[in-house]
Design a protein around this motif. Structure first.
Motif, PDB file in Angstrom:
ATOM      1  N   PHE A 181     -20.874  17.078 -45.615  1.00  0.00           N
ATOM      2  CA  PHE A 181     -22.259  17.407 -45.277  1.00  0.00           C
ATOM      3  C   PHE A 181     -22.308  18.099 -43.921  1.00  0.00           C
ATOM      4  O   PHE A 181     -21.606  17.716 -42.984  1.00  0.00           O
ATOM      5  N   HIS A 182     -23.134  19.111 -43.852  1.00  0.00           N
ATOM      6  CA  HIS A 182     -23.438  19.795 -42.593  1.00  0.00           C
ATOM      7  C   HIS A 182     -24.872  19.419 -42.238  1.00  0.00           C
ATOM      8  O   HIS A 182     -25.822  19.828 -42.915  1.00  0.00           O
ATOM      9  N   VAL A 183     -25.037  18.609 -41.217  1.00  0.00           N
ATOM     10  CA  VAL A 183     -26.348  18.066 -40.856  1.00  0.00           C
ATOM     11  C   VAL A 183     -26.903  18.792 -39.634  1.00  0.00           C
ATOM     12  O   VAL A 183     -26.268  18.824 -38.577  1.00  0.00           O
ATOM     13  N   VAL A 184     -28.072  19.383 -39.797  1.00  0.00           N
ATOM     14  CA  VAL A 184     -28.797  20.023 -38.700  1.00  0.00           C
ATOM     15  C   VAL A 184     -29.901  19.071 -38.254  1.00  0.00           C
ATOM     16  O   VAL A 184     -30.640  18.539 -39.081  1.00  0.00           O
ATOM     17  N   GLU A 185     -30.006  18.853 -36.971  1.00  0.00           N
ATOM     18  CA  GLU A 185     -30.981  17.896 -36.435  1.00  0.00           C
ATOM     19  C   GLU A 185     -32.317  18.573 -36.138  1.00  0.00           C
ATOM     20  O   GLU A 185     -32.367  19.613 -35.485  1.00  0.00           O
ATOM     21  N   GLY A 186     -33.410  17.968 -36.609  1.00  0.00           N
ATOM     22  CA  GLY A 186     -34.745  18.376 -36.197  1.00  0.00           C
ATOM     23  C   GLY A 186     -35.470  19.290 -37.160  1.00  0.00           C
ATOM     24  O   GLY A 186     -34.928  20.312 -37.600  1.00  0.00           O
ATOM     25  N   LEU A 187     -36.705  18.927 -37.503  1.00  0.00           N
ATOM     26  CA  LEU A 187     -37.550  19.728 -38.382  1.00  0.00           C
ATOM     27  C   LEU A 187     -37.690  21.157 -37.881  1.00  0.00           C
ATOM     28  O   LEU A 187     -37.690  22.108 -38.674  1.00  0.00           O
TER      29      LEU A 187
END
Length: 341
Positions: free
Chosen positions: A304-310
């Motif tokens: 998984f590549h997780v990007v933080e923040g809406l």
């Protein structure tokens, strides 16, 4: 309860890549309340998928385009914070659904599914192998591509969420698997971690020669990219080859150039077929069972590549088209939830 709800809505239709002006951030008073058959969900993660770019175009598609001023559509994971008496849910239930780019979503209970984790699975898997991503790989390869043991399979976009699962199912089904990706690092991951027979870097000046040398001719081509790679692949088909047209990320941000090699479909009695996973709901249980079992026995790997923040969701969408992600791309919306994968 919070005092406000933050959401991202479509402000203008992009001509190519998403830009800072494509979406507008709105902060609205929190007035959400679950009715009798509704659930109110705190959105924790949203999926970022190539198809989302096509939803921004005002043209005929398999779903209506996102409207100007509408919350950007996205599948997500979240927790129920309020549930109507007739909803069948309770506060604290982990759920998945079409929540969109926002902090809170109010939906009819029939549009929400409870997350029940199989053994060895993680929460995020319900945006990856145990979601439409995994179902697309399973159905596309086995039902549309009709892959058989001993056949030669080529997968484009192989280091992406769907492609990486296709590669693994192909190996599990006894095929010889060739993966196409866009960097030496991705090719190494595909070979060393996922076990493909050979990974080809399409950015290499020797790509076409290596394709001819290693692949020769294929039985099944699972295509996530389209464009020049698809056109070249039309010259490398075996008789009765099947091309599974899952996506075309090379053409989503511009005008497709068309295919020059399509006449080979005639000479090789080959088939090219597009499909939409939503048309195969009856196969979801079989896909879920198969992929869940592979997670349990450890034979299915995922990243998984997780990007933080809406606020970073729009730039995350562009990563799909610049090769900036490996594996499943998601955006973490809630700051108080922990990521295990």
């Amino acid at each position: 309860m919070p005092s406000h709800n933050t959401r991202l809505v479509l402000a203008e239709r992009p001509a190519a890549h998403v830009t800072p002006s494509t979406f507008r951030r709105e902060v609205v008073p929190y007035v959400l309340k679950a009715g009798h058959s509704e659930v109110l969900v705190k959105v924790e993660y949203v999926s970022i998928d190539p198809a989302m770019r096509s939803w921004l175009n005002d043209r005929r598609n398999y779903v209506p385009p996102v409207k100007i001023g509408e919350v950007m559509r996205a599948f997500g994971l979240g927790v129920v914070v309020q549930a109507g008496e007739g909803s069948g849910f309770a506060p604290g239930d982990r759920v998945t659904g079409l929540f969109g780019w926002q902090e809170y979503a109010l939906l009819e209970s029939k549009a929400v599914d409870k997350v029940v984790l199989p053994r060895e699975a993680e929460y995020l898997d319900f945006l990856g192998p145990l979601s439409l991503t995994g179902f697309t790989a399973f159905i596309g390869l086995l039902d549309i591509g009709k892959l058989q043991p001993g056949e030669t399979l080529v997968v484009s976009g192989a280091a992406g969420a769907t492609g990486s699962i296709v590669c693994q199912i192909g190996k599990q089904k006894g095929a010889k698997v060739y993966a196409i990706a866009g960097s030496p690092e991705k090719c190494e991951w595909l070979e060393q971690e996922l076990g493909v027979d050979k990974a080809l870097n399409y950015k290499s000046p020797k790509f076409h020669d290596e394709y001819r040398k290693h692949v020769g001719y294929f039985d099944v081509f699972f295509d996530n990219v389209g464009g020049e790679i698809l056109d070249f692949s039309l010259s490398r088909m075996k008789k009765n080859a099947r091309i599974v047209l899952c996506g075309a990320i090379s053409d989503y941000n511009g005008k497709p150039k068309g295919l020059a090699g399509y006449l080979n479909l005639i000479s090789q009695r080959a088939k090219i077929e597009g499909f939409i996973v939503f048309d195969h709901v009856d196969r979801y249980p079989a896909a879920l069972k198969y992929l869940g079992e592979r997670l349990q026995d450890g034979s299915l790997k995922r990243r998984f590549h997780v990007v933080e923040g809406l606020e970073n969701a729009p730039s995350a969408l562009n990563l799909l088209f610049t090769g900036g992600n490996t594996g499943k791309l998601v955006v973490k919306i809630a700051s108080d939830v922990k990521t295990k994968l």
